[in-house]
Design an enzyme around this catalytic site. Sequence first.
Site, PDB file in Angstrom:
ATOM      1  N   GLY A   1       0.829  -1.211   0.000  1.00  0.00           N
ATOM      2  CA  GLY A   1       0.000   0.000   0.000  1.00  0.00           C
ATOM      3  C   GLY A   1       0.856   1.250   0.000  1.00  0.00           C
ATOM      4  N   ASN A   2       0.220   2.375   0.233  1.00  0.00           N
ATOM      5  CA  ASN A   2       0.967   3.633   0.320  1.00  0.00           C
ATOM      6  C   ASN A   2       0.319   4.510   1.388  1.00  0.00           C
ATOM      7  OD1 ASN A   2      -1.064   5.516  -0.999  1.00  0.00           O
ATOM      8  ND2 ASN A   2      -0.838   3.933  -2.569  1.00  0.00           N
TER       9      ASN A   2
END
Length: 411
Positions: free
Chosen positions: A209-210
């Site tokens: 993810g980020n």
Amino acid sequence: MPKPRVVLGVGGGIAAYKVCEVLRRFTESGHDVQVVPTAAALRFVGAPTWEALSGHPVSTEVWDRVSEVPHVRLGQSADLVLVAPATADLLAKAAHGLADDLLTNTLLTARCPVVFAPAMHTEMWEHPATRENVATLRRRGAIVLDPAVGRLTGADSGPGRLPEPAEIFEAAVAVLRRGGSLPEDLLGLRVVISAGGTREPLDPVRFLGNRSSGLQGYALAAAAVARGAEVTVVAANVTLPDPAGAKVIRVGTALELRDAMRAAAVDAQVIVANAAVADFRPKNYAESKIKKSDEHSAPVVELVQNPHVLRELGRDRLAPGQTVVGFAAETGDERDSFLDLGRRKVAAYGVDLLVVNEVGADKVFGQQVTQGVIVGADGVETEVPLGSKRALADAVWDRVAQLRGSGVAEA
Ligand code: CTP
């Protein structure tokens, strides 16, 4: 344009608690709200709640801060007075011009539109006295919403329930818009905004993810709603409260985001791609949790590229005359500045506008403030100085409205 000023009169009914939600919708969409509760209203929901949600002190009587002449000033300076819940008693006082507290005084001095959202027991709503009072108010130009039909405070049900907060808010905003108190440069424009960050699953418990929070995407949505647009947000893993007045479609992965964006884009005049979309996803998804086999070994994760959703939307233009806006987070390098890198992407992605942010270890992600340059395919560049994400959002919509001329929707 100054914030529209709303006086929110709160009557003494149990439904006062639902009006907190109406207030939240107003403040989140850029209205300045002065709450004027009756003394009885404060027995249901206390002054600290109204003060915290509105950001202004509240009073019920004309005797507070007399030097400011609040009983006259509030009504005179309002763009809209909304009374919710409007009890049978308040409707009667308004119909007969009684003025024994700050709210009823405000109703007499108001020269702006007045909206009542009634809530009471069915017998009270159907009583001839209430019916006549409502007819009188309507005849004089006030807007009295019909109460909803449903469960009332006790075991009984019937007409008399406060309309849902979203409905009250929509009705009030429509009145403000008709009165010219809201900016209208995006009126009727259908816009789709992606927000947040995608997550690409590795196994049932892990993902790539980020750090994108969704704050900027939601600020874009709130600003567009406030300027009259019909807003759809494609939200990737955002945990913020939904922006008032927008339709929210939730997605997880880049492929889901792509499907949702393309489906919504067919019917949209403006697309803003703000989500941080993962460029890669794991090639294989493990149906069960990946285990360590011994103390030293670690699995190698093979990645494949995700489609570039923005590039596809810039190329395909799924609706005629569509305006496409992207975001680019750049760090710059020894050869090119962050802005040079951004300028090149305008053509590469085929977008009309690209908002270029300079990113670094401590810049932009998850923060309340931001800055950037809006680069247009027409060569026009607008620098947006360090400020709120809402300010950047408004600068983007200013450019979109400019590009689209009047901003009025095409068929
Ligand atoms: N974007 C997208 N699909 C992707 C990746 C990004 O639609 N798979 C969109 C984002 O929503 C944003 C813009 O593209 O509007 C971001 O572009 P950029 O950061 O340039 O994407 P990257 O592919 O990460 O660029 P680079 O290759 O330079 O890292």
